[in-house]
Design a protein around this motif. Structure first.
Motif, PDB file in Angstrom:
ATOM      1  N   SER A 230       0.869  -1.165   0.000  1.00  0.00           N
ATOM      2  CA  SER A 230       0.000   0.000   0.000  1.00  0.00           C
ATOM      3  C   SER A 230       0.907   1.216   0.000  1.00  0.00           C
ATOM      4  O   SER A 230       1.909   1.264   0.707  1.00  0.00           O
ATOM      5  CB  SER A 230      -0.922  -0.012   1.211  1.00  0.00           C
ATOM      6  OG  SER A 230      -0.174   0.025   2.392  1.00  0.00           O
TER       7      SER A 230
ATOM      8  N   PRO B 225      -0.308   7.811  -2.333  1.00  0.00           N
ATOM      9  CA  PRO B 225      -0.371   8.235  -3.735  1.00  0.00           C
ATOM     10  C   PRO B 225       0.516   9.446  -4.010  1.00  0.00           C
ATOM     11  O   PRO B 225       0.611  10.373  -3.208  1.00  0.00           O
ATOM     12  CB  PRO B 225      -1.847   8.593  -3.932  1.00  0.00           C
ATOM     13  CG  PRO B 225      -2.563   7.819  -2.878  1.00  0.00           C
ATOM     14  CD  PRO B 225      -1.629   7.746  -1.719  1.00  0.00           C
TER      15      PRO B 225
ATOM     16  N   THR C 135       5.307   6.683 -10.286  1.00  0.00           N
ATOM     17  CA  THR C 135       3.984   7.212  -9.980  1.00  0.00           C
ATOM     18  C   THR C 135       3.139   6.086  -9.417  1.00  0.00           C
ATOM     19  O   THR C 135       3.017   5.024 -10.039  1.00  0.00           O
ATOM     20  CB  THR C 135       3.323   7.775 -11.248  1.00  0.00           C
ATOM     21  OG1 THR C 135       4.218   8.701 -11.856  1.00  0.00           O
ATOM     22  CG2 THR C 135       2.014   8.468 -10.920  1.00  0.00           C
TER      23      THR C 135
ATOM     24  N   ASP D  74      -0.534   4.908  -7.058  1.00  0.00           N
ATOM     25  CA  ASP D  74      -1.814   5.149  -6.397  1.00  0.00           C
ATOM     26  C   ASP D  74      -1.734   4.491  -5.031  1.00  0.00           C
ATOM     27  O   ASP D  74      -0.690   4.013  -4.631  1.00  0.00           O
ATOM     28  CB  ASP D  74      -2.964   4.532  -7.200  1.00  0.00           C
ATOM     29  CG  ASP D  74      -3.358   5.398  -8.393  1.00  0.00           C
ATOM     30  OD1 ASP D  74      -2.989   6.580  -8.418  1.00  0.00           O
ATOM     31  OD2 ASP D  74      -4.026   4.866  -9.303  1.00  0.00           O
ATOM     32  N   ALA D  75      -2.858   4.404  -4.352  1.00  0.00           N
ATOM     33  CA  ALA D  75      -2.868   3.812  -3.016  1.00  0.00           C
ATOM     34  C   ALA D  75      -2.445   2.350  -3.027  1.00  0.00           C
ATOM     35  O   ALA D  75      -1.853   1.868  -2.063  1.00  0.00           O
ATOM     36  CB  ALA D  75      -4.255   3.945  -2.391  1.00  0.00           C
ATOM     37  N   ASP D  76      -2.725   1.615  -4.099  1.00  0.00           N
ATOM     38  CA  ASP D  76      -2.390   0.190  -4.131  1.00  0.00           C
ATOM     39  C   ASP D  76      -1.796  -0.268  -5.458  1.00  0.00           C
ATOM     40  O   ASP D  76      -1.716  -1.463  -5.717  1.00  0.00           O
ATOM     41  CB  ASP D  76      -3.627  -0.642  -3.812  1.00  0.00           C
ATOM     42  CG  ASP D  76      -4.753  -0.379  -4.785  1.00  0.00           C
ATOM     43  OD1 ASP D  76      -4.651   0.569  -5.583  1.00  0.00           O
ATOM     44  OD2 ASP D  76      -5.753  -1.118  -4.749  1.00  0.00           O
ATOM     45  N   ARG D  77      -1.385   0.678  -6.303  1.00  0.00           N
ATOM     46  CA  ARG D  77      -0.897   0.324  -7.638  1.00  0.00           C
ATOM     47  C   ARG D  77       0.284   1.178  -8.060  1.00  0.00           C
ATOM     48  O   ARG D  77       0.354   2.352  -7.757  1.00  0.00           O
ATOM     49  CB  ARG D  77      -2.002   0.580  -8.645  1.00  0.00           C
ATOM     50  CG  ARG D  77      -2.570  -0.629  -9.234  1.00  0.00           C
ATOM     51  CD  ARG D  77      -3.566  -0.349 -10.327  1.00  0.00           C
ATOM     52  NE  ARG D  77      -3.046  -0.545 -11.664  1.00  0.00           N
ATOM     53  CZ  ARG D  77      -2.618  -1.680 -12.139  1.00  0.00           C
ATOM     54  NH1 ARG D  77      -2.601  -2.732 -11.390  1.00  0.00           N
ATOM     55  NH2 ARG D  77      -2.189  -1.786 -13.359  1.00  0.00           N
TER      56      ARG D  77
ATOM     57  N   ASN E 262       1.695   2.940 -11.172  1.00  0.00           N
ATOM     58  CA  ASN E 262       1.111   3.370 -12.442  1.00  0.00           C
ATOM     59  C   ASN E 262       2.140   3.647 -13.531  1.00  0.00           C
ATOM     60  O   ASN E 262       1.845   3.461 -14.708  1.00  0.00           O
ATOM     61  CB  ASN E 262       0.271   4.628 -12.238  1.00  0.00           C
ATOM     62  CG  ASN E 262      -0.961   4.338 -11.430  1.00  0.00           C
ATOM     63  OD1 ASN E 262      -1.510   3.255 -11.495  1.00  0.00           O
ATOM     64  ND2 ASN E 262      -1.385   5.305 -10.645  1.00  0.00           N
TER      65      ASN E 262
END
Length: 145
Positions: free
Chosen positions: A51, A54, A73, A75-78, A80
């Motif tokens: 986790s 972001p 870059t 996100d909260a769980d990815r 990108n």
């Protein structure tokens, strides 16, 4: 055949040393059992344990005195995207494998969302190893604590 009686004399010092060594041996066995027991907790899967906060995180690599920033870059769980920020033309001319190596790594990391399953090619082994270390540094900055 004559039968002779044999008498053993045990001294108190010898008994104490024997009990101490037996005790240390038992302690060592218990310690080994504790250390190598199968009760280890399983590490959670990569998708469950990652986790991030972001944002865009960067790590620098210094190549021939010039800094090159690798940005990740998330996100909260990815994860990108991964890209270079300040890749100078002279650096890309001196190190022609930098961009293809990062593209290959980006495809693998975004597909698996983990650095654990990255396969480093033999043609770009050193370049990709440096880039993986920079990406790992950026992801450590992004990790939610």
């Amino acid at each position: 055949m004559s039968s002779q009686t044999k008498i053993f004399v045990l001294r108190m010092k010898e008994l104490i040393y024997t009990f101490i060594f037996i005790g240390l041996g038992l302690l060592l066995v218990v310690l080994f059992l504790f250390m190598f027991s199968g009760n280890k907790k399983k590490a959670p899967a990569a998708s469950e344990s990652t986790s991030y906060i972001p944002g865009v995180y960067s790590a620098s690599i210094v190549l021939n005195g010039a800094p090159v920033d690798v940005t990740v870059t998330v996100d909260a769980d990815r994860i990108n995207g991964i890209q270079f920020v300040s890749l100078d033309e002279t650096i890309s001319a001196m190190y022609p494998l930098m961009e293809p190596a990062l593209e290959d790594l980006t495809d693998q990391i975004i597909a698996s969302q983990s650095l654990d399953s990255v396969v480093i090619s033999d043609q770009m082994k050193y370049t990709q190893t440096i880039l993986v270390q920079a990406i790992q540094t950026a992801l450590q900055k992004a990790a939610a604590r």
